[in-house]
Design a protein around this motif. Structure first.
Motif, PDB file in Angstrom:
ATOM      1  N   LEU A  90      13.557  -0.275  -5.418  1.00  0.00           N
ATOM      2  CA  LEU A  90      13.070   0.203  -6.713  1.00  0.00           C
ATOM      3  C   LEU A  90      12.194  -0.850  -7.385  1.00  0.00           C
ATOM      4  O   LEU A  90      11.128  -0.543  -7.928  1.00  0.00           O
ATOM      5  N   ALA A  91      12.638  -2.097  -7.337  1.00  0.00           N
ATOM      6  CA  ALA A  91      11.863  -3.185  -7.944  1.00  0.00           C
ATOM      7  C   ALA A  91      10.491  -3.300  -7.305  1.00  0.00           C
ATOM      8  O   ALA A  91       9.471  -3.423  -7.997  1.00  0.00           O
ATOM      9  N   ARG A  92      10.443  -3.248  -5.994  1.00  0.00           N
ATOM     10  CA  ARG A  92       9.156  -3.392  -5.298  1.00  0.00           C
ATOM     11  C   ARG A  92       8.176  -2.300  -5.721  1.00  0.00           C
ATOM     12  O   ARG A  92       6.989  -2.554  -5.941  1.00  0.00           O
ATOM     13  N   ILE A  93       8.679  -1.075  -5.798  1.00  0.00           N
ATOM     14  CA  ILE A  93       7.789   0.031  -6.167  1.00  0.00           C
ATOM     15  C   ILE A  93       7.297  -0.125  -7.600  1.00  0.00           C
ATOM     16  O   ILE A  93       6.118   0.084  -7.897  1.00  0.00           O
ATOM     17  N   LEU A  94       8.192  -0.526  -8.501  1.00  0.00           N
ATOM     18  CA  LEU A  94       7.819  -0.623  -9.914  1.00  0.00           C
ATOM     19  C   LEU A  94       6.946  -1.839 -10.210  1.00  0.00           C
ATOM     20  O   LEU A  94       6.300  -1.895 -11.257  1.00  0.00           O
ATOM     21  N   ILE A  95       6.923  -2.809  -9.324  1.00  0.00           N
ATOM     22  CA  ILE A  95       5.998  -3.936  -9.487  1.00  0.00           C
ATOM     23  C   ILE A  95       4.556  -3.457  -9.371  1.00  0.00           C
ATOM     24  O   ILE A  95       3.668  -3.916 -10.099  1.00  0.00           O
ATOM     25  N   SER A  96       4.329  -2.525  -8.452  1.00  0.00           N
ATOM     26  CA  SER A  96       2.969  -2.167  -8.046  1.00  0.00           C
ATOM     27  C   SER A  96       2.468  -0.858  -8.645  1.00  0.00           C
ATOM     28  O   SER A  96       1.397  -0.389  -8.259  1.00  0.00           O
ATOM     29  N   THR A  97       3.232  -0.253  -9.539  1.00  0.00           N
ATOM     30  CA  THR A  97       2.833   1.060 -10.052  1.00  0.00           C
ATOM     31  C   THR A  97       2.855   1.075 -11.577  1.00  0.00           C
ATOM     32  O   THR A  97       3.552   0.283 -12.216  1.00  0.00           O
ATOM     33  N   ASN A  98       2.105   1.986 -12.148  1.00  0.00           N
ATOM     34  CA  ASN A  98       2.038   2.151 -13.593  1.00  0.00           C
ATOM     35  C   ASN A  98       3.257   2.942 -14.057  1.00  0.00           C
ATOM     36  O   ASN A  98       3.423   4.102 -13.671  1.00  0.00           O
ATOM     37  N   PRO A  99       4.119   2.375 -14.900  1.00  0.00           N
ATOM     38  CA  PRO A  99       5.321   3.105 -15.334  1.00  0.00           C
ATOM     39  C   PRO A  99       5.006   4.451 -15.981  1.00  0.00           C
ATOM     40  O   PRO A  99       5.773   5.407 -15.827  1.00  0.00           O
ATOM     41  N   ASP A 150      19.836 -15.365  -2.128  1.00  0.00           N
ATOM     42  CA  ASP A 150      18.461 -14.987  -1.826  1.00  0.00           C
ATOM     43  C   ASP A 150      17.797 -14.626  -3.150  1.00  0.00           C
ATOM     44  O   ASP A 150      18.147 -13.626  -3.796  1.00  0.00           O
ATOM     45  N   LEU A 151      16.820 -15.444  -3.572  1.00  0.00           N
ATOM     46  CA  LEU A 151      16.195 -15.246  -4.878  1.00  0.00           C
ATOM     47  C   LEU A 151      15.040 -14.250  -4.853  1.00  0.00           C
ATOM     48  O   LEU A 151      14.510 -13.923  -5.923  1.00  0.00           O
ATOM     49  N   LEU A 152      14.648 -13.770  -3.680  1.00  0.00           N
ATOM     50  CA  LEU A 152      13.546 -12.817  -3.638  1.00  0.00           C
ATOM     51  C   LEU A 152      13.871 -11.534  -4.421  1.00  0.00           C
ATOM     52  O   LEU A 152      13.041 -11.085  -5.219  1.00  0.00           O
ATOM     53  N   PRO A 153      15.050 -10.902  -4.231  1.00  0.00           N
ATOM     54  CA  PRO A 153      15.347  -9.711  -5.038  1.00  0.00           C
ATOM     55  C   PRO A 153      15.337 -10.001  -6.537  1.00  0.00           C
ATOM     56  O   PRO A 153      14.881  -9.166  -7.331  1.00  0.00           O
ATOM     57  N   THR A 154      15.840 -11.177  -6.929  1.00  0.00           N
ATOM     58  CA  THR A 154      15.838 -11.547  -8.347  1.00  0.00           C
ATOM     59  C   THR A 154      14.412 -11.657  -8.869  1.00  0.00           C
ATOM     60  O   THR A 154      14.075 -11.146  -9.941  1.00  0.00           O
ATOM     61  N   PHE A 155      13.566 -12.316  -8.103  1.00  0.00           N
ATOM     62  CA  PHE A 155      12.156 -12.475  -8.483  1.00  0.00           C
ATOM     63  C   PHE A 155      11.477 -11.110  -8.616  1.00  0.00           C
ATOM     64  O   PHE A 155      10.769 -10.839  -9.602  1.00  0.00           O
ATOM     65  N   GLU A 156      11.703 -10.228  -7.632  1.00  0.00           N
ATOM     66  CA  GLU A 156      11.074  -8.904  -7.679  1.00  0.00           C
ATOM     67  C   GLU A 156      11.605  -8.084  -8.852  1.00  0.00           C
ATOM     68  O   GLU A 156      10.850  -7.336  -9.500  1.00  0.00           O
ATOM     69  N   SER A 157      12.879  -8.222  -9.151  1.00  0.00           N
ATOM     70  CA  SER A 157      13.446  -7.505 -10.286  1.00  0.00           C
ATOM     71  C   SER A 157      12.821  -7.970 -11.603  1.00  0.00           C
ATOM     72  O   SER A 157      12.496  -7.157 -12.480  1.00  0.00           O
ATOM     73  N   LEU A 158      12.654  -9.277 -11.771  1.00  0.00           N
ATOM     74  CA  LEU A 158      12.024  -9.804 -12.991  1.00  0.00           C
ATOM     75  C   LEU A 158      10.602  -9.263 -13.144  1.00  0.00           C
ATOM     76  O   LEU A 158      10.185  -8.896 -14.252  1.00  0.00           O
ATOM     77  N   MET A 159       9.869  -9.195 -12.058  1.00  0.00           N
ATOM     78  CA  MET A 159       8.492  -8.689 -12.120  1.00  0.00           C
ATOM     79  C   MET A 159       8.476  -7.202 -12.499  1.00  0.00           C
ATOM     80  O   MET A 159       7.626  -6.759 -13.287  1.00  0.00           O
ATOM     81  N   ALA A 160       9.410  -6.430 -11.921  1.00  0.00           N
ATOM     82  CA  ALA A 160       9.472  -5.003 -12.250  1.00  0.00           C
ATOM     83  C   ALA A 160       9.859  -4.792 -13.711  1.00  0.00           C
ATOM     84  O   ALA A 160       9.292  -3.932 -14.403  1.00  0.00           O
ATOM     85  N   ALA A 196       0.814  -1.218   0.000  1.00  0.00           N
ATOM     86  CA  ALA A 196       0.000   0.000   0.000  1.00  0.00           C
ATOM     87  C   ALA A 196       0.849   1.270   0.000  1.00  0.00           C
ATOM     88  O   ALA A 196       0.362   2.351  -0.367  1.00  0.00           O
ATOM     89  N   HIS A 197       2.111   1.167   0.404  1.00  0.00           N
ATOM     90  CA  HIS A 197       2.983   2.346   0.442  1.00  0.00           C
ATOM     91  C   HIS A 197       3.611   2.647  -0.923  1.00  0.00           C
ATOM     92  O   HIS A 197       4.118   3.755  -1.130  1.00  0.00           O
ATOM     93  N   ARG A 198       3.596   1.701  -1.835  1.00  0.00           N
ATOM     94  CA  ARG A 198       4.428   1.830  -3.033  1.00  0.00           C
ATOM     95  C   ARG A 198       3.973   2.931  -3.985  1.00  0.00           C
ATOM     96  O   ARG A 198       4.805   3.680  -4.508  1.00  0.00           O
ATOM     97  N   GLY A 199       2.677   3.035  -4.182  1.00  0.00           N
ATOM     98  CA  GLY A 199       2.177   4.112  -5.028  1.00  0.00           C
ATOM     99  C   GLY A 199       2.516   5.482  -4.467  1.00  0.00           C
ATOM    100  O   GLY A 199       3.099   6.320  -5.177  1.00  0.00           O
ATOM    101  N   PRO A 200       2.194   5.759  -3.202  1.00  0.00           N
ATOM    102  CA  PRO A 200       2.579   7.043  -2.610  1.00  0.00           C
ATOM    103  C   PRO A 200       4.092   7.272  -2.599  1.00  0.00           C
ATOM    104  O   PRO A 200       4.548   8.397  -2.782  1.00  0.00           O
TER     105      PRO A 200
END
Length: 703
Positions: free
Chosen positions: A466-475, A508-518, A430-434
């Motif tokens: 950066l990846a987390r924010i770009l996953i959840s927002t419209n570029p 730790d594959l979580l950052p890799t996964f989030e980067s791929l999604m972004a 919920a914080h990512r858009g703001p």
């Protein structure tokens, strides 16, 4: 020696040797009567002379440090006295640092002699100067200063000094500032805990408002030992400094379990001490009540106290404190102690516990059991839910715009704290858009580019946030506006997470996964972005298609599905007459039969785009089992999977020329008519049925 050249003489500066120039500068500084700006100017000249000295020594010239005797050193060090203006003290510290570098061991010896000589004199003035010098040089030569600080009998002598009937505020302040500086050094911190904690407690417990009833209270100007003595009570500022020192030495001590009352070896009566939580409340009250006098010291103490889970939770629930802290940070100068301290508090409040694998968790539990016989358990206030709640409170204090402002001029250390805070805030979706709206994306991209390559961990943290924010927002919304940041500027930071962290023992594959999604989100926009991703990160993306972790594989295939919407890149990667292109296509066809439905869906989407090209249709048809894999999608229970499979079959069957003829032959041989008929019966979507019917028409007509 400096008096060898009179300060009143006026020879041409350029005609003097470097040694004579140095002596002349010292003569002017010894002369006295200078205004602060004049003193600063002379100290600056001397600092430059000393900083440049190394270059001349390399050329074979003698060092100017050779003409600097003990009187000269005494002159510079006395400018570190707290009774001088801050700007003078700051330039004196720079000059001292330059001298110690130029003079080497001789300079260290003179500094040691100065400090011990002043302490032995035992007058208030000498104590003040000695303590001020120690405070200033601790960051410059911590090894030398700690040796002086830990010299036999020194710390033990401070208790009687601070317990004297008549108090000198300047002596006490200088002493406590020295202890405060010393607490950055672990052995010194332990020594302060051992020798000074008792009288530090006494200072805190005294009431500074209590009137002095002694007859001497009527003689505020009474002189004793060279200092002005007016009170028999410690001042509020001295109490505050004592609280800061106590917070530092106690906050980093491991938490002790409660006494085992059934164990006769453990005393039932525990000595009363001021807890870190009590010190935190005291410092918070001082910060809010008198910010103009106590801001820096209170924040510094809270930066240490907020390492404790209970203090973190209490501070985060204090709305007045958070608002005041953000306001203080907003007005603080860049690269200042207040800025770093405030950022440290915010970082402590928001930091999540490190991610550990199951093996690491078990090993940590075993170590805790071995070290403390199982008595110390993880503090529940540090669990994920409590940290998330603290992050929410910090975010609602409107801290992000202030972080964005400070990131533009911050030091590497401050920038690391800012990135840590933003990363923690970005964990909550919920914080990512703001965060994006308030400038966090630009902050993270700029920080990633500005940080040196040696700051690997911090750069990866910035990239993950950066990846987390770009996953959840419209570029289009993130990178638009009146001063747009090109969305391609996010690609390099994101791509850096696709490779393992060289400093980590396990991946730790979580950052890799989030980067791929972004990156997938960015690749949904335009061909320029898709081409930039392929150019920057394709080898790593291709490797992740075969990741042993199914979610990473799915994310990689979804990214490929978006990338192949760019015709030039699709043809270059999958349709080229090269073994690499054929191998990539075979992998993609194989993934259409993967165990994970999401992977099959992404592979089907990619093939639906790629089979628009004749060369790729031929390659799929020629691959052993290729037609069967494609038809397998049409037999799925999921409507979307059937839709994608039907599109691939229609594209292949409708292809003209020899490639189309081969494809139709392979599809018929694999039972395409029956599979598509069953697919049409299963489907409830008119869109799916329409595509299936078109494919059947092509397949059942005569060649």
């Amino acid at each position: 020696m400096a008096s060898a050249i009179s300060a009143t003489a006026s020879p041409q500066w350029s005609d003097l040797s470097r040694q004579d120039q140095t002596l002349l500068l010292f003569a002017r500084l010894m002369e006295g009567g200078l205004e602060d700006d004049e003193t600063v100017a002379e100290l600056s000249k001397l600092t430059k002379m000393l900083n440049d000295d190394g270059d001349f020594v390399k050329k074979g010239e003698p060092s100017v440090a050779g003409v600097i005797d003990s009187d000269c050193v005494d002159t510079v060090l006395c400018y570190l006295d707290m009774r001088n203006a801050d700007i003078v003290r700051a330039h004196a510290a720079l000059c001292t640092s330059a001298y110690l570098k130029a003079a080497g061991e001789d300079g260290r010896q003179k500094l040691s002699e100065f400090f011990m000589g002043r302490v032995r004199k035992s007058t208030y003035d000498d104590y003040i100067v000695a303590f001020c010098v120690a405070s200033a040089i601790f960051p410059i030569v911590p090894d030398l200063t700690s040796d002086l600080f830990l010299s036999e009998g020194f710390l033990g002598s401070l208790g009687p000094l601070m317990r004297r009937k008549w108090k000198s505020r300047k002596v006490e302040t200088a002493c406590l500032e020295m202890l405060n500086a010393a607490c950055t050094h672990a052995p010194c911190r332990e020594a302060v805990l051992k020798y000074c904690s008792e009288w530090l407690e006494e200072i805190i417990e005294q009431d500074p408002e209590e009137a002095v009833t002694s007859e001497y209270a009527h003689e505020p100007d009474m002189q004793l030992g060279g200092g002005s003595i007016s009170m028999r009570r410690h001042s509020a500022h001295v109490q505050e400094l004592a609280a800061v020192v106590l917070a530092k030495i106690r906050a980093v001590q491991p938490a002790k379990p409660p006494p085992n009352l059934s164990d006769p070896s453990e005393s039932r009566v525990q000595p009363a001490t001021t807890s870190v939580e009590d010190l935190s409340k005291m410092l918070t009250k001082m910060l809010l009540k008198t910010p103009e006098h106590s801001t820096q010291s209170s924040i510094e103490g809270l930066a240490y106290a907020s390492l404790r889970p209970r203090v973190k939770d209490d501070l985060s629930k204090n709305g007045e404190f958070l608002a005041g802290l953000v306001k203080t940070l907003e007005s603080a100068a860049p690269r200042s102690a207040v800025t770093y301290g405030a950022l440290s508090i915010l970082s402590n409040l928001t930091v999540y516990p490190p991610t550990m694998s199951e093996d690491e968790k078990r090993m940590s539990q075993l170590k805790a059991y071995a070290n403390a016989a199982g008595k110390i358990q993880p503090d529940p206030l540090n669990d994920h839910d409590h940290v998330t709640a603290r992050c929410k409170r910090v975010f609602e204090a409107n801290v992000v715009p202030v972080l964005v402002t400070h990131s533009k001029n911050g030091s590497v250390a401050s920038l690391s704290l800012i990135i840590s805070i933003v990363n923690s805030l970005s964990v909550t979706a919920a914080h990512r858009g703001p965060l994006a709206q308030q400038g966090a994306v630009r902050l993270l991209i700029s920080a990633w580019n500005a940080l040196p390559d040696t700051e690997t961990k911090t750069k990866r943290t910035a990239a993950q946030a950066l990846a987390r924010i770009l996953i959840s927002t419209n570029p289009a919304l993130v990178f638009g506006g009146t001063q747009p940041t090109p969305q391609t500027s996010a690609i390099r930071p994101l791509a850096s997470l696709l490779v393992p962290d060289p400093a980590a023992e396990s991946r730790d594959l979580l950052p890799t996964f989030e980067s791929l999604m972004a990156l997938t989100n960015l690749a949904s926009t335009d061909d320029d972005t898709r081409h930039a991703i392929v150019r920057t990160a394709w080898p790593d993306i291709e490797e992740l298609l075969l990741s042993p972790h199914p979610k990473v594989t799915t994310a990689a295939v979804e990214l490929v599905c978006n990338l192949v919407q760019s015709q030039p890149d699709a043809l270059a990667l999958f349709a080229a007459a090269t073994p690499q292109a054929r191998n990539r296509l075979q992998i993609l066809v194989a993934l259409a039969d993967a165990e994970e439905a999401a992977t099959r869906s992404a592979a089907g989407g990619a093939l639906a785009s790629l089979t628009n090209y004749e060369g790729i249709v031929r390659a799929v048809a020629e691959r052993e089992g290729g037609a069967e894999r494609v038809l397998g999608l049409c037999g799925e229970d999921d409507e979307d999977l059937r839709h994608r499979g039907a599109f691939v079959v229609l594209n292949m069957a409708a292809t003209a020329g020899e490639a189309g003829r081969l494809a139709r032959e392979k599809l018929r041989g694999a039972g395409a008519v029956q599979v598509l008929t069953e697919c049409a019966k299963k489907s409830r979507s008119a869109g799916v049925v329409e595509v299936v019917v078109e494919a059947l028409k092509v397949l059942i007509q005569e060649e």
